[in-house]
Motif scaffolding. Structure first.
Motif: not given
Length: 204
Positions: A97, A92-95
């Motif tokens: 899914q 999530s921190k790296n965009g």
């Protein structure tokens, strides 16, 4: 304590001994039940269920009222689930899914961790199952892309995920946008040393 980690990934174009578990759970068979249905409902393998129930002479014949022992690995499953939760935070921190949990892949990963203990090795290539990709296929897992991270000696989910995230190869597997599902397997040797396996897949 010595700690190790290894990573492996692959893209395509298109009776083990167990660690000591807590006291078994007991399930009372209901009309329409089969051992397969009970195994799936409890996210365990049919072979493990049969091994836990020697009193059942014919696994194809169970009757309402029969008692079926279910392996209790709730503590292990909780640790595995925490690894997945922490992995998804990193994604999530790296965009990216989140990965969905595939308990069947997790079961294979648990076999791999236990196999490393049983056969005294630390490698992606198992003397029992071969490569992780061959192993997944042996257990009926179908995928178009797959990867594996392994680790030994980290005591907690946070510690092992941190170790993987600080290693470029492991981090690449965790943050690979091609993967959509994950399974995590934890096993402990007689000294309490943790062996961790992460298996990532993109289903066919």
């Amino acid at each position: 304590m010595k700690k190790k980690i290894l990573t492996l990934s692959l893209f395509f174009s298109l009776m083990f001994s167990t660690t000591a578990f807590a006291q078994d759970l007991v399930y009372i068979v209901k009309p329409g039940d089969t051992l397969w249905k009970i195994a799936v409902a409890n996210q365990t393998g049919l072979s493990e269920l049969i091994a836990k129930n020697p009193q059942i002479a014919n696994p194809n014949l169970i009757y309402p009222g029969n008692k079926v022992n279910i392996p209790n690995i709730n503590d292990t499953k909780a640790a595995e689930a925490e690894v997945i939760r922490l992995v998804n935070i990193q994604r999530s921190k790296n965009g990216l899914q989140p990965l969905t949990t595939n308990w069947q892949v997790g079961r294979v990963a648990r076999y791999k961790s236990q196999d490393m203990i049983n056969k005294h090795y630390f490698s992606h290539t198992s003397p029992t199952y071969g490569s992780p990709f061959n192993m997944m296929e042996t257990f009926g897992i179908k995928f178009s892309a797959a990867g594996e991270n392994i680790a030994m000696g980290q005591r907690t989910p946070a510690e092992v995920v941190n170790a993987w995230m600080n290693s470029p190869g492991h981090r690449a597997n965790i943050l690979n946008p091609s993967y959509t599902q994950i399974g995590v397997g934890l096993a402990k040797d007689s000294n309490g040393t943790c062996y961790w396996t992460q298996m990532f897949i993109k289903p066919m």
